[in-house]
Design a protein around this motif. Sequence first.
Motif, mmCIF file in Angstrom:
data_model
loop_
_atom_site.group_PDB
_atom_site.id
_atom_site.type_symbol
_atom_site.label_atom_id
_atom_site.label_comp_id
_atom_site.label_asym_id
_atom_site.label_seq_id
_atom_site.Cartn_x
_atom_site.Cartn_y
_atom_site.Cartn_z
ATOM 1 N N THR A 252 31.853 38.673 32.899
ATOM 2 C CA THR A 252 32.746 39.277 33.882
ATOM 3 C C THR A 252 33.360 38.181 34.759
ATOM 4 O O THR A 252 32.783 37.101 34.933
ATOM 5 C CB THR A 252 32.006 40.280 34.775
ATOM 6 O OG1 THR A 252 30.939 39.613 35.459
ATOM 7 C CG2 THR A 252 31.448 41.433 33.957
ATOM 8 N N GLY A 253 34.533 38.479 35.297
ATOM 9 C CA GLY A 253 35.214 37.525 36.150
ATOM 10 C C GLY A 253 36.657 37.936 36.353
ATOM 11 O O GLY A 253 37.019 39.098 36.135
ATOM 12 N N GLU A 254 37.495 36.994 36.733
ATOM 13 C CA GLU A 254 38.915 37.260 36.939
ATOM 14 C C GLU A 254 39.727 36.465 35.929
ATOM 15 O O GLU A 254 39.427 35.308 35.637
ATOM 16 C CB GLU A 254 39.337 36.878 38.359
ATOM 17 C CG GLU A 254 38.680 37.722 39.442
ATOM 18 C CD GLU A 254 39.175 37.361 40.831
ATOM 19 O OE1 GLU A 254 40.099 36.515 40.928
ATOM 20 O OE2 GLU A 254 38.652 37.916 41.801
#
Length: 289
Positions: A252-254
């Motif tokens: 997960t992240g941007e």
Amino acid sequence: MFKDIFGNIRYKVALHIHTTLSDGGKTPEEAAEIYKNAGYDVIAITDHWSYYPEGEINSVNIISGIEYNTGAADTAEDVMHIVALGMKKAPEISREASRQEIIDAINGEGGIAVLAHPAWSLNTLEDVVSLNGFSATEIYNSVSDVGQSRRGYSGYIVDALANKGIVFPLIAADDVHFYNGEDETKSFVMVKAESDSPSDIIKALRQGDFYATQSPELHLKREGNMMIADCSEVVEINFISNSSYAPDRIITGEALTHAEYPIKPWERWIRLEVKDKDGRYAWSNIVVL
């Protein structure tokens, strides 16, 4: 037409559409216009027990299609929906025909038999394992989620079947009925084909040269002991497999566009799901290890 991150030409295709020829809210011409305006290159009109031939509507190529449904409202009693794509003509099938007879008739006319929305229908492993001749299944079905009992996602049965060695290419489709802003132009496949002709699209579908999506682009490949994911910008990358637990398979992240996952010794198949910042998903086909 769309060029993916590797430079391949892909076509945006809707494979499950209903019209006023059965229980849909728009005519075939109106439906084709809606999908054309949303950037689709090819659609299949798949009304219940009403065959629509291959052709063209207002510059949108049409794959021949029909949906056969068995059972009625009670999913405990024989409910199964089977979409037929690419048949040159409609076979003679009685409404009392068995599931296997329907599948055999589709294949007999050179078509692709797709198991539609198995989660919505509450189809079981035993249901599917007992049948032969499916060429694909729907991993996601828009109307089953927004309008019909919130069972749009069929990941459980897809994965359970893969554990049994039964692996189908995975389609995302609208199954549009209502045209109310929720069930149309939401879920589709991006097909890598030589052209947008119905015959080339069907050929690519048979070969599994596509991915299913609601917007994100994704690609999955194996390099040695690693699975490699490449995608458009997303906030979650999920490597899904027969493994019950793998702490490193959800990233997960941007603005994620790449991830790598080490294959575990006991893993026999892996597929990829990604989610973008707007909550839209994409699904790869299954890679058998």
